[in-house]
Design a protein around this motif. Structure first.
Motif, short mmCIF file in Angstrom:
data_model
loop_
_atom_site.label_atom_id
_atom_site.label_comp_id
_atom_site.label_asym_id
_atom_site.label_seq_id
_atom_site.Cartn_x
_atom_site.Cartn_y
_atom_site.Cartn_z
N PRO A 20 45.28 -10.26 32.34
CA PRO A 20 44.26 -9.90 31.35
C PRO A 20 44.23 -8.42 31.04
CG PRO A 20 43.26 -10.44 33.47
CD PRO A 20 44.70 -10.86 33.54
N ALA A 21 44.61 -7.59 31.99
CA ALA A 21 44.67 -6.15 31.75
C ALA A 21 46.11 -5.69 31.90
CB ALA A 21 43.76 -5.41 32.72
N GLU A 22 46.88 -5.82 30.83
CA GLU A 22 48.27 -5.43 30.88
C GLU A 22 48.37 -3.93 31.18
OE1 GLU A 22 52.32 -5.67 28.14
OE2 GLU A 22 50.38 -6.25 27.33
N ASN A 23 49.15 -3.60 32.16
CA ASN A 23 49.18 -2.22 32.64
C ASN A 23 50.49 -1.55 32.25
OD1 ASN A 23 48.65 0.16 33.87
ND2 ASN A 23 48.67 -0.61 35.96
N LEU A 24 50.38 -0.51 31.47
CA LEU A 24 51.52 0.30 31.12
C LEU A 24 51.46 1.65 31.83
CD1 LEU A 24 51.61 -0.42 27.28
CD2 LEU A 24 53.04 -1.46 29.05
N GLY A 25 50.82 1.66 32.97
CA GLY A 25 50.70 2.88 33.73
C GLY A 25 49.73 3.86 33.09
N LEU A 26 50.11 5.12 33.08
CA LEU A 26 49.24 6.15 32.53
C LEU A 26 49.00 5.97 31.04
CD1 LEU A 26 50.69 9.23 34.43
CD2 LEU A 26 48.52 8.10 34.85
N LEU A 27 49.93 5.31 30.34
CA LEU A 27 49.71 5.04 28.92
C LEU A 27 48.51 4.12 28.72
CD1 LEU A 27 53.38 4.51 27.64
CD2 LEU A 27 51.91 6.51 27.32
N SER A 28 48.35 3.15 29.62
CA SER A 28 47.19 2.25 29.54
C SER A 28 45.89 3.00 29.76
CB SER A 28 47.32 1.13 30.57
OG SER A 28 48.43 0.31 30.29
N VAL A 29 45.94 4.01 30.62
CA VAL A 29 44.73 4.79 30.90
C VAL A 29 44.23 5.48 29.63
CG1 VAL A 29 43.83 6.78 32.17
CG2 VAL A 29 45.33 5.15 33.31
N PHE A 30 45.14 6.12 28.91
CA PHE A 30 44.72 6.87 27.73
C PHE A 30 44.53 5.99 26.51
CE2 PHE A 30 46.63 10.06 30.51
CZ PHE A 30 45.58 10.98 30.53
N LYS A 31 45.01 4.74 26.58
CA LYS A 31 44.66 3.77 25.54
C LYS A 31 43.22 3.31 25.67
CE LYS A 31 49.11 1.71 24.30
NZ LYS A 31 49.92 0.46 24.31
N ARG A 32 42.70 3.39 26.88
CA ARG A 32 41.30 3.02 27.15
C ARG A 32 40.48 4.29 27.37
NH1 ARG A 32 44.77 -0.73 29.07
NH2 ARG A 32 44.16 -2.94 28.99
N ARG A 33 40.52 5.17 26.41
CA ARG A 33 39.85 6.47 26.54
C ARG A 33 38.34 6.32 26.70
NH1 ARG A 33 43.86 7.55 22.77
NH2 ARG A 33 42.44 7.08 21.06
N MET A 123 41.25 -3.44 35.07
CA MET A 123 41.53 -2.17 34.42
C MET A 123 42.72 -1.51 35.09
SD MET A 123 38.57 0.36 35.95
CE MET A 123 37.22 -0.64 35.34
N PRO A 124 43.38 -0.57 34.41
CA PRO A 124 44.48 0.16 35.07
C PRO A 124 43.96 0.93 36.27
CG PRO A 124 44.49 0.54 32.70
CD PRO A 124 43.21 -0.16 33.01
N LYS A 125 44.58 0.70 37.40
CA LYS A 125 44.11 1.36 38.63
C LYS A 125 44.40 2.85 38.62
CE LYS A 125 44.74 -2.95 41.18
NZ LYS A 125 45.15 -3.70 39.96
N GLU A 126 45.35 3.28 37.78
CA GLU A 126 45.63 4.71 37.67
C GLU A 126 44.46 5.48 37.06
OE1 GLU A 126 49.61 2.58 37.08
OE2 GLU A 126 47.51 2.30 36.48
N MET A 127 43.53 4.73 36.47
CA MET A 127 42.41 5.37 35.79
C MET A 127 41.55 6.19 36.74
SD MET A 127 39.82 3.65 33.07
CE MET A 127 41.22 3.28 32.02
N PHE A 128 41.47 5.77 37.99
CA PHE A 128 40.57 6.45 38.93
C PHE A 128 41.11 7.81 39.38
CE2 PHE A 128 39.64 1.93 39.13
CZ PHE A 128 38.27 1.94 38.89
N PRO A 129 42.39 7.93 39.77
CA PRO A 129 42.91 9.28 40.04
C PRO A 129 42.88 10.19 38.82
CG PRO A 129 44.34 7.62 41.02
CD PRO A 129 43.37 6.89 40.15
N VAL A 130 43.15 9.63 37.64
CA VAL A 130 43.11 10.46 36.42
C VAL A 130 41.68 10.92 36.15
CG1 VAL A 130 43.43 10.45 33.93
CG2 VAL A 130 45.15 9.40 35.40
N ALA A 131 40.71 10.04 36.35
CA ALA A 131 39.30 10.42 36.14
C ALA A 131 38.90 11.53 37.10
CB ALA A 131 38.40 9.21 36.32
N SER A 132 39.39 11.46 38.35
CA SER A 132 39.09 12.53 39.31
C SER A 132 39.66 13.86 38.86
CB SER A 132 39.65 12.15 40.69
OG SER A 132 39.02 10.99 41.19
N MET A 133 40.87 13.83 38.29
CA MET A 133 41.47 15.07 37.79
C MET A 133 40.64 15.64 36.64
SD MET A 133 43.42 16.41 35.11
CE MET A 133 44.26 15.00 34.36
#
Length: 299
Positions: A20-33, A123-133
């Motif tokens: 349900p949440a197709e993950n393209l890595g960091l690209l998925s993170v910024f697609k869900r701004r 949701m993309p799990k990479e979103m949490f480290p990116v949000a911390s940054m």
């Protein structure tokens, strides 16, 4: 006669099932701004909830650290001898180091700290480290404003190198901090020891970069081998920040740069940024390979 049966054709798609949440890595993170923005706002508001001073702690923390380093290293240990405007040199380095250590530390804890959301939402799990940054970047703004004000009061004369040096230093820390956060947040899910290891590693960062002492001391100690010291991307980021702010508040900027900054700083800075981007790609690949095991490890 109507049979009551819907005779419309049914379209069957011959395609593999997708999560349900197709993950393209960091690209998925910024697609869900929008979701990323909510996470950043949630972390900032949570950090200052039930606090009297609130966001003003973003100003107080760097100032108190600066006072401690300036008093003990600058005055008592004598690191400021022979240096023009040592406080700006120190504070410029402190801004970069604090940005990196906060990104690294908070990013490492981000998956465990948000395990409730990870279990409930796709949701993309990479979103949490990116949000911390990004939260650390938010905290960088007050410290940078203080630095700019101090520089202006000290007769700052910006040059053409000011803005590019500032942006390159930020790029290095953002890329490297996010890369390390991805790897260590993943490792911290499997082995909780990594959270404690990061606290130890960040203690060495403060002494492993030319923040409390000038780079000229490294050249004096290592001689022709001082280039090894510049293989540390955070050292390059600190020197670039000092080139952007500190050099312009000294009496003779050209002489200061010649004495206390390395030759080919731009070359080392661009190399550090490129290496940080490569590490970010590698970190993403490692994270993607093992992220499916994260939910079962969070129980």
């Amino acid at each position: 006669m109507a049979t009551g049966v819907d005779e419309r054709p049914v379209r069957i798609v011959d395609a593999p099932l997708a999560p349900p949440a197709e993950n393209l890595g960091l690209l998925s993170v910024f697609k869900r701004r929008y979701l990323l923005k909510l996470l950043v706002q949630r972390e900032i508001s949570g950090r200052y909830s039930n606090s009297i001073l609130g966001v003003f702690w973003s100003y107080i923390n760097p100032l108190t650290q600066f006072c401690v380093y300036w008093l003990f290293m600058g005055k008592i240990m004598g690191a400021d001898k022979g240096m023009d405007n040592y406080p700006v040199h120190l504070f410029a380095g402190l801004v970069v180091v604090h940005f990196f250590t906060e990104t690294f530390g908070a990013g490492t804890r981000s998956l465990l700290g948000n395990k409730g959301l990870l279990k409930k939402m796709a949701m993309p799990k990479e979103m949490f480290p990116v949000a911390s940054m990004l939260v650390s970047l938010y905290h960088l703004v007050p410290a940078t404003l203080i630095l700019v004000v101090v520089c202006l009061l000290s007769g700052w004369t910006p040059t053409w190198e000011t803005v590019p040096s500032f942006l390159l230093a930020l790029g290095i820390v953002m890329a490297l901090g996010t890369a390390l956060s991805l790897v260590f947040s993943l490792a911290n899910v499997f082995f909780r020891d990594f959270g404690s290891a990061v606290n130890i590693l960040t203690n060495y960062v403060r002494f492993g970069v030319p923040m409390m002492y000038p780079f000229s001391m490294i050249e004096l100690a290592l001689g022709d081998k001082s280039w090894i010291y510049l293989l540390n991307p955070i050292s390059d980021a600190v020197l670039l920040f000092q080139q952007a702010f500190w050099v312009g508040v000294t009496k003779n900027p050209e002489q200061t740069a010649a004495e206390h900054l390395p030759e080919h700083l731009w070359l080392f800075g661009l190399g550090a940024f490129g290496a940080s981007l490569v590490l970010l790609v590698i970190a993403q690949l490692v994270f993607s390979k093992h992220e499916n095991k994260i939910p079962e490890r969070l129980t």
